[in-house]
Design an enzyme around this catalytic site. Structure first.
Site, PDB file in Angstrom:
ATOM      1  CD  GLU A  83      -2.362   2.563  -3.416  1.00  0.00           C
ATOM      2  OE1 GLU A  83      -3.520   2.957  -3.563  1.00  0.00           O
ATOM      3  OE2 GLU A  83      -1.753   2.662  -2.345  1.00  0.00           O
ATOM      4  CG  ASP A 139      -1.760   1.183   1.396  1.00  0.00           C
ATOM      5  OD1 ASP A 139      -2.685   1.310   0.579  1.00  0.00           O
ATOM      6  OD2 ASP A 139      -1.523   1.993   2.297  1.00  0.00           O
TER       7      ASP A 139
HETATM    8  C1  LIG Z   1      -6.124   1.698  -3.158  1.00  0.00           C
HETATM    9  C2  LIG Z   1      -5.625   1.765  -1.751  1.00  0.00           C
HETATM   10  O1  LIG Z   1      -5.288   0.769  -1.179  1.00  0.00           O
HETATM   11  N1  LIG Z   1      -5.597   2.924  -1.172  1.00  0.00           N
HETATM   12  C3  LIG Z   1      -5.162   3.118   0.185  1.00  0.00           C
HETATM   13  C4  LIG Z   1      -3.849   3.803   0.176  1.00  0.00           C
HETATM   14  O2  LIG Z   1      -3.409   4.012   1.455  1.00  0.00           O
HETATM   15  C5  LIG Z   1      -4.254   4.791   2.260  1.00  0.00           C
HETATM   16  C6  LIG Z   1      -3.631   4.855   3.613  1.00  0.00           C
HETATM   17  O3  LIG Z   1      -3.232   3.568   4.024  1.00  0.00           O
HETATM   18  C7  LIG Z   1      -5.671   4.232   2.302  1.00  0.00           C
HETATM   19  O4  LIG Z   1      -6.520   5.170   2.880  1.00  0.00           O
HETATM   20  C8  LIG Z   1      -6.158   3.942   0.916  1.00  0.00           C
HETATM   21  O5  LIG Z   1      -7.396   3.305   0.941  1.00  0.00           O
END
Ligand SMILES: CC(=O)N[C@H]1CO[C@H](CO)[C@@H](O)[C@@H]1O
Ligand SMILES: *[C@@H]1O[C@H](CO)[C@@H](O)[C@H](O)[C@H]1NC(C)=O
Ligand SMILES: *[C@@H]1O[C@H](CO)[C@@H](O)[C@H](O)[C@H]1NC(C)=O
Ligand SMILES: [Ca+2]
Ligand SMILES: [Ca+2]
Length: 583
Positions: A298, A229
């Site tokens: 991500e 993440d």
């Molecule tokens: C797509 C995804 O996983 N988004 C996450 C990215 O990180 C933030 C903080 O951990 C989350 O709020 C998101 O949902």
């Protein structure tokens, strides 16, 4: 039937003396052509009637993934959490939140998945923990070795009452200062997300070791990899300088996009840590003699920076091109450019991936329009490499309508009644629509953590299975195609044909190609495909977008293919169609 077909094709290829005939057997690591599926566990299936999805719910629905033709699932966070950011604020990285179940439930999920030959990928959230994590509490008290596990800085310019200003102007992605004062420690801590998510300090060797232990813990429990993440937020420049303005007049001060994040994102040190995790996973796979463990990353960043994730150990650096660079109304040329740009930028011998949605983005059918939902399934599933589908998009679920008072997402609640819709991620997180019973079959409770979309009575999986042509059938048809050699090793050609039609062709020597035709125009068109693609005079519609009115199985004359507005069709040879359908 499909395996029969595979044999037929391998036979054909070797008879023709194709080198590729052997590559398909030797060089197809499991993940390279898999359809991945993201499960947002709060909203997938509730097994105990409390209105929130859970692990036993997921386990009970794994058959659906097999039926859909999916090969791997990644599950959003299921760890203990105060749920300030619905699980992305983790208070213990090596346990399960009671809301979702227990470690035994998790083991049962993994065991069932193994039986079904599904690969389980966990969400790994390295940037921050919850402020309720033991490490944070000890860090507040300056207990070693935890003292520097987080990013602590002194405040600036105390006023008369002794109140400090934050160390610099950095902002949280959820708006407002990224710094929170901690009275007990007398310092500010950094939080790039909500204030209950203090950023971890990757310049601390002990912390890095702890996070490696977390990965090992879940590997030993049988997971096949991790989706990492917000990886590009892991490091900050250690000079802690103010960030410059983005000079975007449309964004108010204090909103994340008002600054240009040159010091708090995309720092080069990120790649070293990623490489160390790659090495850890490889070592584990080697020592335990298991399949390749995958890393998905991500990071919303420019293409250059994303491509570097490939060369530092990510198998699947998410390609968000169909989220950020195309939309309803995008032309065939724009789609082609998104596809080409990824393939042209990707370092040699890596595998492409195509993401259509996730729990942070409006649903595909809402972004592109219901009549183009199938278009995006077809495009993502016919392109070479990996596809990533967000749960519910395979049936064309639409965003829920969530009012300001019903909003629960911090990204919405941290704004105001006027602006929240632009920021809220609640609409794409409404419960999965299984059938037309109470709460869409998601829960036995009539109230659920987010309201079920009212359209569930007609828009649900059971209804789509019952009719002959539905979003779900299109999705299934496309995942079935991916098991064929022509998908696994066929070459790709992406062309813009006259009148705003995108043609995606997969072919192997000695076989009729498979062609997806996407009418990107807002009008119906008639095109001659015979001119540009080596197709037969007559081809069969293998699958087609539901609103096209074109029934799969119909034959078309390739010198004059009629494509109604927003239509996508996939053409195969009549023979291939008959083999797949057992005729
Ligand atoms: C797509 C995804 O996983 N988004 C996450 C990215 O990180 C933030 C903080 O951990 C989350 O709020 C998101 O949902
Ligand atoms: C600001 O908004 C206007 C109108 O919506 C738009 O045309 C313009 O491109 C935006 N500017 C920036 C820098 O995003
Ligand atoms: C399509 O063409 C094939 C081969 O010519 C034929 O066998 C099949 O019956 C045709 N299908 C339809 C629906 O006409
Ligand atoms: Ca539950
Ligand atoms: Ca960070």
């Amino acid at each position: 039937m499909l395996s029969q077909l595979a044999i037929l094709f391998i036979g054909l290829a070797s008879a023709l003396g194709c080198r590729t005939g052997t590559e398909i057997v030797s060089n197809q690591d499991w993940w390279k052509t898999t359809a991945f599926y993201q499960i947002y566990p709060r909203s997938f299936k509730d097994s105990d009637g409390d209105g929130v999805g859970d692990l036993n719910g997921v386990t009970s629905k794994l058959d659906h993934l097999v039926d859909a033709g999916v090969g791997a699932l990644w599950i959003s966070p299921i760890y203990p959490s105060p749920m300030a950011d619905f699980g992305y604020d983790i208070s213990n990285f090596v346990d399960i939140d009671p809301l979702f179940g227990t470690l035994d439930d998790f083991d049962a999920l993994v065991a069932r998945a193994k039986q079904l030959n599904l690969k389980v990928i966990l969400d790994f959230v390295p940037n921050h923990s919850s402020d309720e994590h033991e490490w944070f509490k000890k860090s507040v008290r300056r207990e070693d070795p935890y003292t520097d596990y987080y990013i602590w800085r002194d405040g600036k310019n105390p006023d008369d009452t002794g109140k400090y200003e934050p160390p610099n102007n950095w902002l949280s992605t959820f708006q407002g200062s990224a710094w929170e004062w901690n009275e007990e420690r007398g310092q500010f801590y950094l939080h790039q997300f909500v204030k209950g998510q203090p950023d971890l300090n990757y310049r601390n060797a002990n912390l890095r070791k702890e996070m490696e232990n977390v990965l090992s813990f879940w590997l030993k429990r049988g997971v096949e990899g991790f989706r990492i993440d917000a990886i590009n937020h892991m490091f900050e420049d250690d000079r802690f300088l103010d960030e410059p303005s983005s000079n975007n007049a449309n964004v108010s001060a204090g909103y994340y996009d008002s600054l240009n994040h040159i010091y708090s994102k995309d720092q080069p040190e990120t790649y070293d840590v990623l490489q160390s995790w790659r090495d850890l996973l490889d070592k584990y796979a080697q020592e335990s003699n298991t399949d390749t463990k995958v890393i998905m990353t991500e990071g919303y960043a420019n293409t250059d920076l994303v491509m570097q994730y490939y060369t530092h150990g990510s198998n699947i650096p998410f390609n968000f091109g169909f989220i950020t660079n195309t939309r309803s109304g995008s032309t065939a040329a724009e789609f082609k450019s998104v596809i080409d740009s990824w393939l042209d930028s990707m370092p040699e011998n890596y595998v492409a991936n195509w993401v259509t949605g996730n729990h942070d983005q409006r649903r595909v059918a809402s972004r592109y329009g219901s009549n183009r939902a199938d278009q995006m399934s077809i495009v993502c599933l016919i392109l070479p490499g990996i596809s990533v589908t967000y749960n519910g998009d395979e049936i064309g679920m639409l965003d829920g309508e969530i009012s300001w008072v019903d909003s629960v997402d911090p990204a919405a609640c941290n704004t105001d009644a006027e602006h929240f819709e632009q920021y809220s991620r609640d609409p794409e997180r409404t419960p999965y629509q299984w059938d037309s019973t109470t709460s869409a079959g998601f829960s036995t409770s009539s109230t659920t953590w987010l309201p079920v979309n009212r359209n569930y009575v007609s828009l649900n999986l059971a209804a789509q299975k019952a009719v002959s042509h539905s979003h779900y059938h299109v999705y299934q048809a496309m995942t079935a195609l991916r098991k064929l050699p022509i998908f696994k090793r066929g070459s790709l050609s992406v062309e813009v044909l006259a009148d705003n039609v995108l043609a995606i062709t997969r072919s192997v020597t000695g076989a009729t190609p498979i062609v997806a035709l996407v009418n990107c125009a807002e009008s119906s068109v008639s095109i001659n495909v015979k001119n540009s693609i080596a197709v037969l005079d007559q081809m069969t519609v293998y699958t087609s977008s539901v609103s096209s009115g074109i029934t799969p199985g119909r034959n078309v004359t390739t010198s004059s293919v009629q494509l109604p507005v927003a239509t996508t069709i996939v053409l195969t040879s009549p023979r291939l169609y008959q083999i797949v359908h057992g005729a």
